[in-house]
Design a protein around this motif. Structure first.
Motif, PDB file in Angstrom:
ATOM      1  N   PRO A 171       0.741  -1.411  -0.065  1.00 32.61           N
ATOM      2  CA  PRO A 171      -0.075   0.126   0.046  1.00 32.61           C
ATOM      3  C   PRO A 171       0.822   1.302   0.070  1.00 32.61           C
ATOM      4  CG  PRO A 171      -0.986  -1.733   1.476  1.00 32.61           C
ATOM      5  CD  PRO A 171       0.528  -2.015   1.009  1.00 32.61           C
ATOM      6  N   GLY A 172       1.939   1.206   0.894  1.00 30.51           N
ATOM      7  CA  GLY A 172       2.794   2.482   0.920  1.00 30.51           C
ATOM      8  C   GLY A 172       3.551   2.834  -0.520  1.00 30.51           C
ATOM      9  N   ALA A 236       6.716  -6.171   0.010  1.00 34.81           N
ATOM     10  CA  ALA A 236       5.849  -5.763   1.268  1.00 34.81           C
ATOM     11  C   ALA A 236       6.467  -4.678   2.290  1.00 34.81           C
ATOM     12  CB  ALA A 236       5.766  -7.031   2.188  1.00 34.81           C
ATOM     13  N   ILE A 237       7.708  -4.626   1.828  1.00 37.46           N
ATOM     14  CA  ILE A 237       8.358  -3.321   2.280  1.00 37.46           C
ATOM     15  C   ILE A 237       8.466  -2.174   1.626  1.00 37.46           C
ATOM     16  CG2 ILE A 237       9.762  -4.667   4.198  1.00 37.46           C
ATOM     17  CD1 ILE A 237      12.389  -4.024   2.600  1.00 37.46           C
ATOM     18  N   GLY A 238       7.902  -2.204   0.261  1.00 37.63           N
ATOM     19  CA  GLY A 238       7.687  -1.147  -0.432  1.00 37.63           C
ATOM     20  C   GLY A 238       8.722  -1.050  -1.428  1.00 37.63           C
ATOM     21  N   LEU A 239       9.538  -1.887  -1.851  1.00 38.14           N
ATOM     22  CA  LEU A 239      10.680  -1.536  -2.942  1.00 38.14           C
ATOM     23  C   LEU A 239      10.164  -1.466  -4.290  1.00 38.14           C
ATOM     24  CD1 LEU A 239      13.474  -3.793  -1.412  1.00 38.14           C
ATOM     25  CD2 LEU A 239      13.061  -1.455  -0.789  1.00 38.14           C
ATOM     26  N   GLY A 240       9.015  -2.346  -4.593  1.00 38.37           N
ATOM     27  CA  GLY A 240       8.587  -2.212  -5.927  1.00 38.37           C
ATOM     28  C   GLY A 240       7.351  -3.136  -6.230  1.00 38.37           C
ATOM     29  N   ILE A 241       6.949  -3.294  -7.555  1.00 34.51           N
ATOM     30  CA  ILE A 241       6.009  -4.156  -7.954  1.00 34.51           C
ATOM     31  C   ILE A 241       6.678  -5.638  -8.239  1.00 34.51           C
ATOM     32  CG2 ILE A 241       4.264  -4.729  -9.673  1.00 34.51           C
ATOM     33  CD1 ILE A 241       3.789  -1.997  -9.915  1.00 34.51           C
ATOM     34  N   ALA A 242       5.843  -6.470  -7.593  1.00 33.42           N
ATOM     35  CA  ALA A 242       6.497  -8.004  -7.939  1.00 33.42           C
ATOM     36  C   ALA A 242       5.354  -8.852  -8.647  1.00 33.42           C
ATOM     37  CB  ALA A 242       6.850  -8.468  -6.564  1.00 33.42           C
ATOM     38  N   MET A 243       5.720 -10.020  -9.156  1.00 34.82           N
ATOM     39  CA  MET A 243       5.020 -10.826  -9.841  1.00 34.82           C
ATOM     40  C   MET A 243       5.291 -12.201  -8.977  1.00 34.82           C
ATOM     41  SD  MET A 243       3.793 -12.228 -13.546  1.00 34.82           S
ATOM     42  CE  MET A 243       5.131 -13.021 -14.192  1.00 34.82           C
ATOM     43  N   LEU A 253      -1.367 -10.819   0.823  1.00 35.78           N
ATOM     44  CA  LEU A 253      -2.875 -10.436   0.422  1.00 35.78           C
ATOM     45  C   LEU A 253      -3.755 -10.278   1.548  1.00 35.78           C
ATOM     46  CD1 LEU A 253      -2.966 -11.816  -3.172  1.00 35.78           C
ATOM     47  CD2 LEU A 253      -2.519  -9.398  -2.626  1.00 35.78           C
ATOM     48  N   GLU A 254      -3.789 -11.550   2.297  1.00 36.27           N
ATOM     49  CA  GLU A 254      -4.894 -11.603   3.472  1.00 36.27           C
ATOM     50  C   GLU A 254      -4.686 -10.827   4.459  1.00 36.27           C
ATOM     51  OE1 GLU A 254      -6.092 -16.205   2.356  1.00 36.27           O
ATOM     52  OE2 GLU A 254      -4.642 -15.947   3.753  1.00 36.27           O
ATOM     53  N   THR A 255      -3.445 -10.458   4.696  1.00 42.28           N
ATOM     54  CA  THR A 255      -3.026  -9.648   5.973  1.00 42.28           C
ATOM     55  C   THR A 255      -3.144  -8.181   5.571  1.00 42.28           C
ATOM     56  OG1 THR A 255      -0.843  -9.625   5.432  1.00 42.28           O
ATOM     57  CG2 THR A 255      -1.759 -11.221   6.876  1.00 42.28           C
ATOM     58  N   GLY A 256      -3.163  -7.837   4.174  1.00 45.12           N
ATOM     59  CA  GLY A 256      -3.349  -6.354   3.736  1.00 45.12           C
ATOM     60  C   GLY A 256      -1.873  -5.813   3.343  1.00 45.12           C
ATOM     61  N   GLU A 257      -0.704  -6.707   3.635  1.00 45.04           N
ATOM     62  CA  GLU A 257       0.606  -6.227   3.603  1.00 45.04           C
ATOM     63  C   GLU A 257       0.880  -5.879   1.859  1.00 45.04           C
ATOM     64  OE1 GLU A 257       3.757  -7.999   6.136  1.00 45.04           O
ATOM     65  OE2 GLU A 257       1.844  -9.425   6.427  1.00 45.04           O
ATOM     66  N   LEU A 258       0.271  -6.627   1.271  1.00 48.85           N
ATOM     67  CA  LEU A 258       0.166  -6.512  -0.225  1.00 48.85           C
ATOM     68  C   LEU A 258      -1.100  -6.205  -0.885  1.00 48.85           C
ATOM     69  CD1 LEU A 258       2.845  -9.485  -1.384  1.00 48.85           C
ATOM     70  CD2 LEU A 258       3.378  -6.741  -1.439  1.00 48.85           C
ATOM     71  N   LEU A 259      -1.272  -5.536  -1.984  1.00 47.89           N
ATOM     72  CA  LEU A 259      -2.261  -5.237  -2.770  1.00 47.89           C
ATOM     73  C   LEU A 259      -2.399  -5.653  -4.178  1.00 47.89           C
ATOM     74  CD1 LEU A 259      -3.331  -1.876  -1.667  1.00 47.89           C
ATOM     75  CD2 LEU A 259      -4.167  -4.011  -0.750  1.00 47.89           C
ATOM     76  N   ARG A 260      -3.212  -6.196  -4.946  1.00 48.69           N
ATOM     77  CA  ARG A 260      -3.205  -6.598  -6.333  1.00 48.69           C
ATOM     78  C   ARG A 260      -2.895  -5.520  -7.111  1.00 48.69           C
ATOM     79  NH1 ARG A 260      -5.658 -11.490  -8.042  1.00 48.69           N
ATOM     80  NH2 ARG A 260      -4.981 -10.521 -10.460  1.00 48.69           N
ATOM     81  N   VAL A 261      -2.071  -5.437  -7.894  1.00 45.14           N
ATOM     82  CA  VAL A 261      -2.083  -4.552  -9.109  1.00 45.14           C
ATOM     83  C   VAL A 261      -2.507  -5.100 -10.436  1.00 45.14           C
ATOM     84  CG1 VAL A 261      -0.180  -3.366 -10.572  1.00 45.14           C
ATOM     85  CG2 VAL A 261       0.017  -3.457  -7.906  1.00 45.14           C
ATOM     86  N   LEU A 262      -3.108  -4.560 -11.277  1.00 40.33           N
ATOM     87  CA  LEU A 262      -3.464  -5.066 -12.681  1.00 40.33           C
ATOM     88  C   LEU A 262      -4.303  -6.345 -12.310  1.00 40.33           C
ATOM     89  CD1 LEU A 262      -0.633  -4.297 -14.969  1.00 40.33           C
ATOM     90  CD2 LEU A 262      -2.905  -2.929 -14.941  1.00 40.33           C
ATOM     91  N   PRO A 263      -5.564  -6.207 -11.318  1.00 39.90           N
ATOM     92  CA  PRO A 263      -5.820  -7.512 -10.867  1.00 39.90           C
ATOM     93  C   PRO A 263      -6.858  -8.267 -11.823  1.00 39.90           C
ATOM     94  CG  PRO A 263      -7.323  -5.358 -10.316  1.00 39.90           C
ATOM     95  CD  PRO A 263      -6.026  -5.040 -10.814  1.00 39.90           C
ATOM     96  N   ASP A 264      -6.877  -7.670 -13.104  1.00 37.02           N
ATOM     97  CA  ASP A 264      -7.680  -8.380 -14.155  1.00 37.02           C
ATOM     98  C   ASP A 264      -6.713  -9.051 -15.370  1.00 37.02           C
ATOM     99  OD1 ASP A 264     -10.007  -7.501 -13.573  1.00 37.02           O
ATOM    100  OD2 ASP A 264     -10.023  -5.405 -15.098  1.00 37.02           O
ATOM    101  N   TRP A 265      -5.354  -9.130 -14.963  1.00 42.61           N
ATOM    102  CA  TRP A 265      -4.131  -9.695 -15.443  1.00 42.61           C
ATOM    103  C   TRP A 265      -3.492 -10.596 -14.615  1.00 42.61           C
ATOM    104  CZ3 TRP A 265      -2.967  -8.497 -20.684  1.00 42.61           C
ATOM    105  CH2 TRP A 265      -3.330  -7.703 -21.086  1.00 42.61           C
ATOM    106  N   HIS A 266      -3.037 -11.871 -15.095  1.00 46.48           N
ATOM    107  CA  HIS A 266      -2.344 -12.910 -14.119  1.00 46.48           C
ATOM    108  C   HIS A 266      -1.319 -13.516 -15.154  1.00 46.48           C
ATOM    109  CE1 HIS A 266      -5.353 -15.134 -16.106  1.00 46.48           C
ATOM    110  NE2 HIS A 266      -4.599 -16.202 -16.187  1.00 46.48           N
TER     111      HIS A 266
END
Length: 309
Positions: A171-172, A236-243, A253-266
């Motif tokens: 989120p950050g 999770a510590i905010g360094l960047g986007i990961a796949m 994701l369940e704890t909210g430490e990460l959020l989905r990016v481009l949720p329509d893609w996988h």
């Protein structure tokens, strides 16, 4: 092989498997001195040194390696067959050597052991956690759990789940850098890339939409790691986007430490599967473990959790 040397093969195979007389002794219920003495008698009987010994390590000689490759599988099959006969006409028993990826193993398979051991108390799971793709037969494993193990005529794979990969960020990070709305916008972002253990190459971000469109995303690497669990923590510590494969992303994701990016893609990974030898004489301990894990994933919702969210 002289018949009076055959009792010492148990000690030889166990010591070669474990690279340790002490670990072999624990596995066989003997003392380290008894295992060492048994191996020494085998060496005296065949007339060659099978192990290089030092105060810190135990390794096979060239002759020992050749003997190990030749006898390990047939000797194990004989031991399994005899154990089945001794244990009430095939009652599952004995040590079960299992290879699995560290994070996936700890989070999703260790919790299954309690129910398995209640049902099969005479089986002793021996878990080995490693991100590399093991040689199931050559490394002496009974079972491997993971994705992408190379199949041969000697192996059987039972699929557990279609494990998708998803794009995630903290989120950050997303407060500082607005989330992309299309894959092409990923080029403006900091990417946490993964290096393949086998080839050493960077793994591309191949994305597929729900509508079937497929793209290879271009992203600027801010760091490169070869361990998905480490990538998850870096994200999770905010360094960047990961796949991340869903098994690694899901807890965060369940704890909210990460959020989905481009949720329509996988991204698509190879299926999560359980692998074992295709030999006809499959030990009871292997058979019941495979069936237990497959059933646990089917009824426990594991397959659905790994493939979608």
């Amino acid at each position: 092989m002289q018949t009076d040397l055959s009792p010492h093969l148990d000690c030889f195979v166990a010591a070669a498997d474990e690279a340790s007389f002490s670990a072999a002794a624990r596995r066989l219920g003997l003392t380290p001195a008894a295992v060492s003495k048994s191996v020494a008698r085998l060496e005296a009987g065949v007339g060659v040194r099978l192990f290089q010994r030092s105060t810190r390590s135990l390794s096979l000689t060239a002759e020992g390696e050749r003997l190990y490759r030749q006898v390990r599988l047939p000797w194990t099959e004989i031991a399994d067959a005899l154990a089945d006969l001794r244990q009430d006409a095939g009652k599952p028993a004995g040590t079960l050597k299992i290879a699995m990826a560290p994070a996936v193993g700890r989070m999703y398979f260790v919790p299954l052991l309690e129910g398995f051991l209640e049902r099969y108390p005479d089986v002793v799971p021996d878990l080995h956690f490693d991100n590399r793709q093991v040689d199931l037969i050559g490394d002496g494993f009974d079972v491997a759990i993971g994705g992408g193990v190379e199949l041969t005529d000697a192996l059987v794979a039972r699929e557990l789940a279609q494990a998708r990969s998803v794009l995630v960020a903290a989120p950050g990070y997303l407060r500082r850098f607005p989330a992309p709305e299309e894959p092409e916008q990923l080029s403006r972002h900091r990417g946490l890339l993964r290096r393949a253990l086998g080839s050493g190459r960077l793994m591309p971000w191949t994305l597929k939409s729900g509508a079937g469109r497929e793209v290879v995303a271009n992203v600027r690497p801010v760091a490169v790691l070869d361990d998905p669990e480490a990538i998850a923590r870096a994200a999770a510590i905010g360094l960047g986007i990961a796949m991340l494969p869903m098994p690694h992303a899901l807890p965060l994701l369940e704890t909210g430490e990460l959020l989905r990016v481009l949720p329509d893609w996988h991204g698509l990974n190879r299926p999560l599967a359980i692998y074992y030898s295709s030999r006809k004489l499959l030990p009871a301990k292997v058979r019941v473990f495979v069936e237990y894990v497959v059933e646990a994933f089917r009824t426990g919702g594991g397959a659905e959790r790994f493939s979608s969210r």
